[in-house]
Design a protein around this motif. Structure first.
Motif, PDB file in Angstrom:
ATOM      1  N   GLY A 164       0.813  -1.209   0.000  1.00 35.17           N
ATOM      2  CA  GLY A 164       0.000   0.000   0.000  1.00 35.17           C
ATOM      3  C   GLY A 164       0.846   1.260   0.000  1.00 35.17           C
ATOM      4  O   GLY A 164       0.581   2.217  -0.745  1.00 35.17           O
ATOM      5  N   LEU A 165       1.902   1.279   0.807  1.00 37.58           N
ATOM      6  CA  LEU A 165       2.783   2.440   0.867  1.00 37.58           C
ATOM      7  C   LEU A 165       3.533   2.654  -0.445  1.00 37.58           C
ATOM      8  O   LEU A 165       3.648   3.784  -0.928  1.00 37.58           O
ATOM      9  N   VAL A 166       4.018   1.557  -1.036  1.00 34.53           N
ATOM     10  CA  VAL A 166       4.757   1.661  -2.298  1.00 34.53           C
ATOM     11  C   VAL A 166       3.854   2.212  -3.398  1.00 34.53           C
ATOM     12  O   VAL A 166       4.258   3.101  -4.169  1.00 34.53           O
ATOM     13  N   GLU A 167       2.627   1.718  -3.483  1.00 30.51           N
ATOM     14  CA  GLU A 167       1.708   2.181  -4.525  1.00 30.51           C
ATOM     15  C   GLU A 167       1.359   3.657  -4.356  1.00 30.51           C
ATOM     16  O   GLU A 167       1.410   4.436  -5.315  1.00 30.51           O
ATOM     17  N   VAL A 168       0.994   4.044  -3.147  1.00 30.08           N
ATOM     18  CA  VAL A 168       0.566   5.425  -2.912  1.00 30.08           C
ATOM     19  C   VAL A 168       1.727   6.404  -3.083  1.00 30.08           C
ATOM     20  O   VAL A 168       1.582   7.447  -3.730  1.00 30.08           O
ATOM     21  N   LEU A 169       2.880   6.091  -2.520  1.00 29.88           N
ATOM     22  CA  LEU A 169       4.031   6.994  -2.634  1.00 29.88           C
ATOM     23  C   LEU A 169       4.520   7.079  -4.076  1.00 29.88           C
ATOM     24  O   LEU A 169       4.891   8.163  -4.557  1.00 29.88           O
ATOM     25  N   GLY A 170       4.510   5.932  -4.781  1.00 29.14           N
ATOM     26  CA  GLY A 170       4.919   5.944  -6.179  1.00 29.14           C
ATOM     27  C   GLY A 170       3.977   6.770  -7.041  1.00 29.14           C
ATOM     28  O   GLY A 170       4.411   7.558  -7.888  1.00 29.14           O
ATOM     29  N   ALA A 171       2.667   6.610  -6.810  1.00 32.22           N
ATOM     30  CA  ALA A 171       1.681   7.370  -7.580  1.00 32.22           C
ATOM     31  C   ALA A 171       1.775   8.861  -7.285  1.00 32.22           C
ATOM     32  O   ALA A 171       1.537   9.701  -8.159  1.00 32.22           O
ATOM     33  N   SER A 172       2.125   9.213  -6.050  1.00 34.06           N
ATOM     34  CA  SER A 172       2.176  10.623  -5.650  1.00 34.06           C
ATOM     35  C   SER A 172       3.446  11.326  -6.114  1.00 34.06           C
ATOM     36  O   SER A 172       3.400  12.479  -6.540  1.00 34.06           O
ATOM     37  N   TYR A 173       4.579  10.636  -6.028  1.00 34.69           N
ATOM     38  CA  TYR A 173       5.862  11.298  -6.275  1.00 34.69           C
ATOM     39  C   TYR A 173       6.507  10.933  -7.611  1.00 34.69           C
ATOM     40  O   TYR A 173       7.470  11.586  -8.019  1.00 34.69           O
ATOM     41  N   LEU A 174       5.991   9.880  -8.280  1.00 39.50           N
ATOM     42  CA  LEU A 174       6.535   9.517  -9.590  1.00 39.50           C
ATOM     43  C   LEU A 174       5.490   9.756 -10.670  1.00 39.50           C
ATOM     44  O   LEU A 174       5.514  10.780 -11.334  1.00 39.50           O
ATOM     45  N   SER A 175       4.559   8.833 -10.825  1.00 43.88           N
ATOM     46  CA  SER A 175       3.482   9.004 -11.807  1.00 43.88           C
ATOM     47  C   SER A 175       2.317   8.104 -11.434  1.00 43.88           C
ATOM     48  O   SER A 175       2.512   6.911 -11.182  1.00 43.88           O
ATOM     49  N   SER A 176       1.129   8.675 -11.411  1.00 42.19           N
ATOM     50  CA  SER A 176      -0.057   7.882 -11.064  1.00 42.19           C
ATOM     51  C   SER A 176      -0.445   6.912 -12.180  1.00 42.19           C
ATOM     52  O   SER A 176      -1.234   5.995 -11.961  1.00 42.19           O
ATOM     53  N   ASP A 177       0.108   7.101 -13.391  1.00 40.76           N
ATOM     54  CA  ASP A 177      -0.212   6.221 -14.515  1.00 40.76           C
ATOM     55  C   ASP A 177       0.328   4.807 -14.311  1.00 40.76           C
ATOM     56  O   ASP A 177      -0.153   3.859 -14.921  1.00 40.76           O
ATOM     57  N   TYR A 178       1.347   4.682 -13.479  1.00 42.85           N
ATOM     58  CA  TYR A 178       2.002   3.383 -13.294  1.00 42.85           C
ATOM     59  C   TYR A 178       1.825   2.854 -11.868  1.00 42.85           C
ATOM     60  O   TYR A 178       2.677   2.119 -11.368  1.00 42.85           O
ATOM     61  N   ARG A 179       0.719   3.223 -11.247  1.00 47.18           N
ATOM     62  CA  ARG A 179       0.510   2.846  -9.843  1.00 47.18           C
ATOM     63  C   ARG A 179       0.622   1.331  -9.619  1.00 47.18           C
ATOM     64  O   ARG A 179       1.253   0.887  -8.671  1.00 47.18           O
ATOM     65  N   GLU A 180      -0.006   0.542 -10.499  1.00 46.68           N
ATOM     66  CA  GLU A 180       0.015  -0.909 -10.312  1.00 46.68           C
ATOM     67  C   GLU A 180       1.413  -1.491 -10.534  1.00 46.68           C
ATOM     68  O   GLU A 180       1.731  -2.567 -10.037  1.00 46.68           O
ATOM     69  N   ALA A 181       2.249  -0.763 -11.291  1.00 44.97           N
ATOM     70  CA  ALA A 181       3.567  -1.297 -11.627  1.00 44.97           C
ATOM     71  C   ALA A 181       4.552  -1.191 -10.465  1.00 44.97           C
ATOM     72  O   ALA A 181       5.492  -1.989 -10.372  1.00 44.97           O
ATOM     73  N   TYR A 182       4.347  -0.219  -9.577  1.00 41.64           N
ATOM     74  CA  TYR A 182       5.322  -0.016  -8.505  1.00 41.64           C
ATOM     75  C   TYR A 182       5.403  -1.222  -7.574  1.00 41.64           C
ATOM     76  O   TYR A 182       6.486  -1.597  -7.116  1.00 41.64           O
ATOM     77  N   GLY A 183       4.261  -1.819  -7.293  1.00 38.88           N
ATOM     78  CA  GLY A 183       4.261  -3.018  -6.462  1.00 38.88           C
ATOM     79  C   GLY A 183       4.989  -4.168  -7.133  1.00 38.88           C
ATOM     80  O   GLY A 183       5.701  -4.947  -6.478  1.00 38.88           O
ATOM     81  N   LEU A 184       4.846  -4.279  -8.470  1.00 45.27           N
ATOM     82  CA  LEU A 184       5.531  -5.344  -9.198  1.00 45.27           C
ATOM     83  C   LEU A 184       7.040  -5.129  -9.208  1.00 45.27           C
ATOM     84  O   LEU A 184       7.813  -6.091  -9.143  1.00 45.27           O
ATOM     85  N   VAL A 185       7.460  -3.863  -9.287  1.00 42.43           N
ATOM     86  CA  VAL A 185       8.894  -3.567  -9.218  1.00 42.43           C
ATOM     87  C   VAL A 185       9.451  -3.994  -7.859  1.00 42.43           C
ATOM     88  O   VAL A 185      10.512  -4.624  -7.773  1.00 42.43           O
ATOM     89  N   ALA A 186       8.719  -3.656  -6.780  1.00 41.66           N
ATOM     90  CA  ALA A 186       9.145  -4.075  -5.438  1.00 41.66           C
ATOM     91  C   ALA A 186       9.178  -5.598  -5.335  1.00 41.66           C
ATOM     92  O   ALA A 186      10.102  -6.179  -4.736  1.00 41.66           O
ATOM     93  N   PHE A 187       8.187  -6.243  -5.936  1.00 48.92           N
ATOM     94  CA  PHE A 187       8.090  -7.705  -5.967  1.00 48.92           C
ATOM     95  C   PHE A 187       9.335  -8.312  -6.623  1.00 48.92           C
ATOM     96  O   PHE A 187       9.963  -9.242  -6.084  1.00 48.92           O
ATOM     97  N   LEU A 188       9.735  -7.777  -7.783  1.00 45.83           N
ATOM     98  CA  LEU A 188      10.893  -8.296  -8.503  1.00 45.83           C
ATOM     99  C   LEU A 188      12.188  -8.045  -7.740  1.00 45.83           C
ATOM    100  O   LEU A 188      13.079  -8.905  -7.707  1.00 45.83           O
ATOM    101  N   LEU A 189      12.298  -6.873  -7.121  1.00 52.53           N
ATOM    102  CA  LEU A 189      13.506  -6.564  -6.349  1.00 52.53           C
ATOM    103  C   LEU A 189      13.667  -7.529  -5.176  1.00 52.53           C
ATOM    104  O   LEU A 189      14.778  -7.999  -4.889  1.00 52.53           O
TER     105      LEU A 189
END
Length: 294
Positions: A252-277
């Motif tokens: 939840g934190l990764v999605e919200v912070l990513g959408a707020s400070y990077l781009s809301s267009d890729y909100r679902e992708a931020y969790g997947l990036v964390a998943f892969l890392l």
């Protein structure tokens, strides 16, 4: 100061939505711990809860949180029925067979919802949808706050069940060693049915808490939530209920912070990036036990 307030705002939102993700992940990891089965229909049960709330709201005018008094026990009974009628027949089969069966259940649930409700996305508007509660300088959505509180109540009840009751001790014993549990007189088939019921209860409850926030579609929303549940349990550590709770909050934190400070267009992708890392750097999960290989 404004940036700091914005950060606290986003942290609060991420924490609250993360608690709901935690409930979804806990349901999936509980089922896996006891039955060693990945339930691909888990996200579809979340969507089933969303549509059940929409149905009761349309038919009876019920608030989604009021509808939990009916939907939560119905979800438990559905899980028990699925286990007894379908999954129990695959206990002695390979893990791949069980996974394919749950995938089939996913397709059935999604298409039944499609036939019943159509393709148009559904949601519920509540009178408090646009209301906020102020904590110091942070404004928290009432809907998010209720979702977080409902999740905490359910997770606390589950914790007490697992650690303070005889059924809970039997569940933990079966998860630890099913054969050993049978040798001391525990009916593992009954325990598996109870666990499937609890996992489904958690899924439909999460769906009810999310429906005032999101739109539900019959065939696309379910796989999305199943994927989120996988991310949650991998972030925390597969088979660990407490770690799944932490993994949900992190997502939840990764999605919200990513959408707020990077781009809301890729909100679902931020969790997947964390998943892969996490898979690359710590495959056993952030809180999983490291296994030494020779």
């Amino acid at each position: 100061m404004l940036d700091l307030i914005s950060l606290f705002q986003n942290l609060a939102n991420g924490l609250l939505i993360g608690t709901v993700y935690a409930m979804i992940g806990i349901g999936l990891t509980l089922i896996f711990s006891v039955m060693s089965t990945i339930n691909f229909a888990h996200g579809d049960f979340v969507v089933l809860g969303m549509y059940a709330a929409v149905f009761l709201s349309t038919l009876l005018g019920w608030d989604p949180y009021l509808s939990l008094v009916l939907i939560a026990p119905a979800g438990f009974l559905l899980g028990v029925l699925v286990q007894k009628v379908i999954l129990e027949r695959t206990v002695d089969a390979s893990q791949e067979t069980s996974m394919l069966v749950t995938l089939g259940i996913s397709l059935i649930v999604g298409n039944l919802l499609l036939l019943t409700f159509g393709t148009e996305p559904k949601s519920i508007y509540t009178t408090y949808a646009s209301s906020t509660v102020k904590f110091w300088s942070v404004h928290v959505s009432v809907v998010l706050l209720l979702a977080g509180l409902a999740t905490l109540v359910v997770i606390t009840a589950l914790y007490l069940l697992l650690h303070r009751t005889e059924v809970g001790r039997s569940i933990r014993a079966t998860a630890e060693n099913a054969l050993g549990a049978e040798l001391v007189g525990i009916d593992t088939k009954r325990i598996q049915a109870i666990v499937m019921g609890l996992g489904t209860l958690l899924a439909v409850t999460a769906g009810v808490t999310l429906i005032p926030l999101l739109y539900a579609t019959p065939t696309s929303t379910g796989p999305l939530f199943t994927l989120k549940a996988f991310v949650v349990i991998v972030l925390g550590g597969l088979g660990n209920v407490t770690a799944a709770a932490v993994g949900g909050i992190l997502l939840g934190l990764v999605e919200v912070l990513g959408a707020s400070y990077l781009s809301s267009d890729y909100r679902e992708a931020y969790g997947l990036v964390a998943f892969l890392l996490v898979l690359l750097l710590k495959p056993e999960g952030l809180f999983g036990k490291t296994v030494k290989r020779v």
